[in-house]
Design a protein around this motif. Structure first.
Motif, PDB file in Angstrom:
ATOM      1  N   ALA A   1       0.607   2.165 -16.724  1.00 41.78           N
ATOM      2  CA  ALA A   1       0.182   1.664 -15.413  1.00 41.78           C
ATOM      3  C   ALA A   1      -0.682   2.637 -14.619  1.00 41.78           C
ATOM      4  CB  ALA A   1       1.410   1.279 -14.590  1.00 41.78           C
ATOM      5  N   GLY A   2      -0.828   3.876 -15.099  1.00 42.96           N
ATOM      6  CA  GLY A   2      -1.727   4.820 -14.444  1.00 42.96           C
ATOM      7  C   GLY A   2      -1.346   5.086 -13.002  1.00 42.96           C
ATOM      8  N   THR A   3      -2.313   4.907 -12.107  1.00 49.08           N
ATOM      9  CA  THR A   3      -2.051   5.121 -10.686  1.00 49.08           C
ATOM     10  C   THR A   3      -1.672   3.839  -9.957  1.00 49.08           C
ATOM     11  OG1 THR A   3      -4.423   4.929 -10.262  1.00 49.08           O
ATOM     12  CG2 THR A   3      -3.534   7.163 -10.505  1.00 49.08           C
ATOM     13  N   GLY A   4      -1.483   2.746 -10.700  1.00 47.82           N
ATOM     14  CA  GLY A   4      -0.899   1.557 -10.106  1.00 47.82           C
ATOM     15  C   GLY A   4      -1.848   0.503  -9.569  1.00 47.82           C
ATOM     16  N   TYR A   5      -3.159   0.634  -9.812  1.00 51.63           N
ATOM     17  CA  TYR A   5      -4.086  -0.346  -9.243  1.00 51.63           C
ATOM     18  C   TYR A   5      -3.847  -1.754  -9.792  1.00 51.63           C
ATOM     19  CZ  TYR A   5      -8.424  -2.778  -8.037  1.00 51.63           C
ATOM     20  OH  TYR A   5      -9.347  -3.699  -7.579  1.00 51.63           O
ATOM     21  N   ALA A   6      -3.753  -1.878 -11.114  1.00 55.22           N
ATOM     22  CA  ALA A   6      -3.519  -3.198 -11.701  1.00 55.22           C
ATOM     23  C   ALA A   6      -2.163  -3.753 -11.268  1.00 55.22           C
ATOM     24  CB  ALA A   6      -3.622  -3.139 -13.219  1.00 55.22           C
ATOM     25  N   ALA A   7      -1.161  -2.868 -11.190  1.00 52.66           N
ATOM     26  CA  ALA A   7       0.159  -3.300 -10.717  1.00 52.66           C
ATOM     27  C   ALA A   7       0.068  -3.807  -9.279  1.00 52.66           C
ATOM     28  CB  ALA A   7       1.157  -2.150 -10.817  1.00 52.66           C
TER      29      ALA A   7
ATOM     30  N   LEU B   1      -1.411  -7.254  -9.363  1.00 51.21           N
ATOM     31  CA  LEU B   1      -0.420  -8.197  -9.879  1.00 51.21           C
ATOM     32  C   LEU B   1       0.691  -8.463  -8.869  1.00 51.21           C
ATOM     33  CD1 LEU B   1      -0.403  -6.952 -13.535  1.00 51.21           C
ATOM     34  CD2 LEU B   1      -0.746  -9.334 -12.857  1.00 51.21           C
ATOM     35  N   SER B   2       0.971  -7.485  -8.001  1.00 55.87           N
ATOM     36  CA  SER B   2       2.009  -7.682  -6.989  1.00 55.87           C
ATOM     37  C   SER B   2       1.655  -8.822  -6.040  1.00 55.87           C
ATOM     38  CB  SER B   2       2.241  -6.387  -6.196  1.00 55.87           C
ATOM     39  OG  SER B   2       1.194  -6.152  -5.268  1.00 55.87           O
ATOM     40  N   LYS B   3       0.352  -9.114  -5.927  1.00 53.12           N
ATOM     41  CA  LYS B   3      -0.114 -10.193  -5.054  1.00 53.12           C
ATOM     42  C   LYS B   3      -0.174 -11.534  -5.791  1.00 53.12           C
ATOM     43  CE  LYS B   3      -2.911  -6.984  -2.302  1.00 53.12           C
ATOM     44  NZ  LYS B   3      -2.124  -7.144  -1.049  1.00 53.12           N
ATOM     45  N   LEU B   4       0.000 -11.501  -7.124  1.00 54.58           N
ATOM     46  CA  LEU B   4      -0.144 -12.703  -7.932  1.00 54.58           C
ATOM     47  C   LEU B   4       1.174 -13.195  -8.516  1.00 54.58           C
ATOM     48  CD1 LEU B   4      -3.296 -11.618  -9.991  1.00 54.58           C
ATOM     49  CD2 LEU B   4      -3.261 -13.010  -7.907  1.00 54.58           C
ATOM     50  N   ALA B   5       2.118 -12.270  -8.775  1.00 56.55           N
ATOM     51  CA  ALA B   5       3.344 -12.574  -9.499  1.00 56.55           C
ATOM     52  C   ALA B   5       4.568 -12.411  -8.603  1.00 56.55           C
ATOM     53  CB  ALA B   5       3.459 -11.665 -10.722  1.00 56.55           C
ATOM     54  N   ASN B   6       5.714 -12.767  -9.130  1.00 55.83           N
ATOM     55  CA  ASN B   6       6.970 -12.602  -8.406  1.00 55.83           C
ATOM     56  C   ASN B   6       7.438 -11.155  -8.428  1.00 55.83           C
ATOM     57  OD1 ASN B   6       9.420 -13.622  -7.072  1.00 55.83           O
ATOM     58  ND2 ASN B   6      10.422 -13.133  -8.985  1.00 55.83           N
ATOM     59  N   THR B   7       7.494 -10.573  -9.638  1.00 59.07           N
ATOM     60  CA  THR B   7       7.952  -9.197  -9.809  1.00 59.07           C
ATOM     61  C   THR B   7       7.087  -8.497 -10.848  1.00 59.07           C
ATOM     62  OG1 THR B   7      10.227  -9.876  -9.344  1.00 59.07           O
ATOM     63  CG2 THR B   7       9.930  -7.723 -10.369  1.00 59.07           C
TER      64      THR B   7
ATOM     65  N   GLU C   1       3.477   9.765  -9.486  1.00 59.61           N
ATOM     66  CA  GLU C   1       3.632  10.166  -8.080  1.00 59.61           C
ATOM     67  C   GLU C   1       2.526   9.573  -7.217  1.00 59.61           C
ATOM     68  OE1 GLU C   1       4.007  14.471  -7.947  1.00 59.61           O
ATOM     69  OE2 GLU C   1       6.171  14.219  -7.684  1.00 59.61           O
ATOM     70  N   ARG C   2       1.290   9.622  -7.723  1.00 63.61           N
ATOM     71  CA  ARG C   2       0.171   9.045  -6.971  1.00 63.61           C
ATOM     72  C   ARG C   2       0.359   7.541  -6.816  1.00 63.61           C
ATOM     73  NH1 ARG C   2      -4.982  10.216  -5.486  1.00 63.61           N
ATOM     74  NH2 ARG C   2      -4.905  12.267  -6.458  1.00 63.61           N
ATOM     75  N   ALA C   3       0.797   6.893  -7.891  1.00 68.32           N
ATOM     76  CA  ALA C   3       0.996   5.445  -7.854  1.00 68.32           C
ATOM     77  C   ALA C   3       2.069   5.055  -6.854  1.00 68.32           C
ATOM     78  CB  ALA C   3       1.364   4.941  -9.250  1.00 68.32           C
ATOM     79  N   ALA C   4       3.183   5.775  -6.872  1.00 65.27           N
ATOM     80  CA  ALA C   4       4.282   5.457  -5.963  1.00 65.27           C
ATOM     81  C   ALA C   4       3.826   5.534  -4.512  1.00 65.27           C
ATOM     82  CB  ALA C   4       5.452   6.393  -6.205  1.00 65.27           C
ATOM     83  N   ALA C   5       3.044   6.569  -4.198  1.00 67.46           N
ATOM     84  CA  ALA C   5       2.549   6.729  -2.831  1.00 67.46           C
ATOM     85  C   ALA C   5       1.577   5.615  -2.458  1.00 67.46           C
ATOM     86  CB  ALA C   5       1.879   8.087  -2.682  1.00 67.46           C
ATOM     87  N   ALA C   6       0.661   5.290  -3.378  1.00 69.02           N
ATOM     88  CA  ALA C   6      -0.342   4.262  -3.085  1.00 69.02           C
ATOM     89  C   ALA C   6       0.297   2.889  -2.939  1.00 69.02           C
ATOM     90  CB  ALA C   6      -1.399   4.239  -4.195  1.00 69.02           C
ATOM     91  N   LEU C   7       1.237   2.565  -3.816  1.00 70.50           N
ATOM     92  CA  LEU C   7       1.886   1.253  -3.749  1.00 70.50           C
ATOM     93  C   LEU C   7       2.754   1.117  -2.498  1.00 70.50           C
ATOM     94  CD1 LEU C   7       2.776   0.921  -7.530  1.00 70.50           C
ATOM     95  CD2 LEU C   7       1.161  -0.523  -6.269  1.00 70.50           C
ATOM     96  N   GLN C   8       3.397   2.212  -2.115  1.00 72.12           N
ATOM     97  CA  GLN C   8       4.183   2.185  -0.884  1.00 72.12           C
ATOM     98  C   GLN C   8       3.270   1.973   0.319  1.00 72.12           C
ATOM     99  OE1 GLN C   8       6.305   5.815   0.088  1.00 72.12           O
ATOM    100  NE2 GLN C   8       7.819   4.703   1.287  1.00 72.12           N
TER     101      GLN C   8
ATOM    102  N   GLN D   1       0.568   0.378   0.370  1.00 72.73           N
ATOM    103  CA  GLN D   1       0.087  -0.999   0.348  1.00 72.73           C
ATOM    104  C   GLN D   1       1.215  -2.028   0.484  1.00 72.73           C
ATOM    105  OE1 GLN D   1      -3.145  -1.587   0.543  1.00 72.73           O
ATOM    106  NE2 GLN D   1      -3.375   0.650   0.522  1.00 72.73           N
ATOM    107  N   ALA D   2       2.442  -1.548   0.699  1.00 72.66           N
ATOM    108  CA  ALA D   2       3.616  -2.424   0.880  1.00 72.66           C
ATOM    109  C   ALA D   2       3.818  -3.356  -0.314  1.00 72.66           C
ATOM    110  CB  ALA D   2       3.495  -3.222   2.174  1.00 72.66           C
ATOM    111  N   ALA D   3       3.586  -2.809  -1.520  1.00 67.83           N
ATOM    112  CA  ALA D   3       3.789  -3.591  -2.741  1.00 67.83           C
ATOM    113  C   ALA D   3       5.259  -3.493  -3.142  1.00 67.83           C
ATOM    114  CB  ALA D   3       2.877  -3.073  -3.850  1.00 67.83           C
TER     115      ALA D   3
END
Length: 218
Positions: free
Chosen positions: A88-94, A97-103, A115-122, A124-126
């Motif tokens: 999942a890398g830094t979480g961009y695709a995730a 997908l958070s806007k398209l899927a349930n989980t 670590e970068r992904a966790a910060a970015a997703l948080q 963005q309120a994903a």
């Protein structure tokens, strides 16, 4: 600067995404809402919306926007779906997908990228993304089966473990390399067997976790 990123994001959609047969309204809206610049290192933020793979460090790359968009459109993600993102890398695709899927369950082996992904997703309120640090080739069986699996990068093999975690009627999308040629593929499980369909040619960086084992020779 935020206004220029917003303009660059819209230009990406108009010049790279729509012109490459991406017409799904939900996906286009997700691309419009999610700031790609939040998922790349500071030194490449100004290039966040170019039609190229962006270096994330440690030999990893953020897949170019057009390839990600076409893969996700081909996966036909539904609001009720459980999705796995492997590598999942830094979480961009995730994040998309958070806007398209349930989980969304996202698996990444690299701690710095996680670590970068966790910060970015948080940021963005994903909140529907479950992040797991571990071997992406092993998937995450605890939350299987998955309606959609995205391997976010180029692969030489699709591990059996991931196909086993695919639900009946499930779709797996990635870019599969046979020799030097990379092709985006859609793999579907129907009545327990998996079929494969080639979607388009794509040349993106390979993921070492999905490389063919070295052949032994005397």
């Amino acid at each position: 600067m935020q206004m220029s990123f917003a303009a660059a994001r819209q230009h990406m959609i108009d010049s790279q995404i729509r012109t490459n047969k991406v017409i799904d309204d939900r996906l286009l809206e997700a691309l419009r809402e999610l700031p790609r610049e939040a998922f790349v290192p500071d030194n490449v933020k100004v290039r966040a919306y170019v039609d190229d793979d962006l270096p994330l460090g440690n030999g990893r790359y953020l897949t170019e926007p057009m390839v990600v968009a076409r893969l996700l459109q081909s996966a036909d993600v539904k609001p009720t779906d459980m999705v796995l993102v492997a590598a999942a890398g830094t979480g961009y695709a995730a994040g998309l997908l958070s806007k398209l899927a349930n989980t969304v369950v996202a698996v990444e082996a690299d701690h710095a990228l996680s670590e970068r992904a966790a910060a970015a997703l948080q940021q963005q309120a994903a909140d529907n993304v479950v992040w797991q640090e571990g071997d992406p080739a092993a998937g995450f069986a605890k939350h299987a089966p998955y309606d959609v699996i995205l391997i976010d990068g180029g692969v030489e093999i699709v591990p059996a473990a991931l196909l086993e975690q695919l639900a009946e009627g499930g779709r797996l999308v990635t870019v599969l390399f046979e020799g030097r040629v990379g092709r985006a593929v859609l793999m579907m499980k129907e009545r327990g067997s998996v079929s494969r369909r080639v979607l388009f040619d794509a040349n993106i960086p390979l993921l070492s976790a999905f490389a063919k084992p070295a052949e032994f020779s005397f």
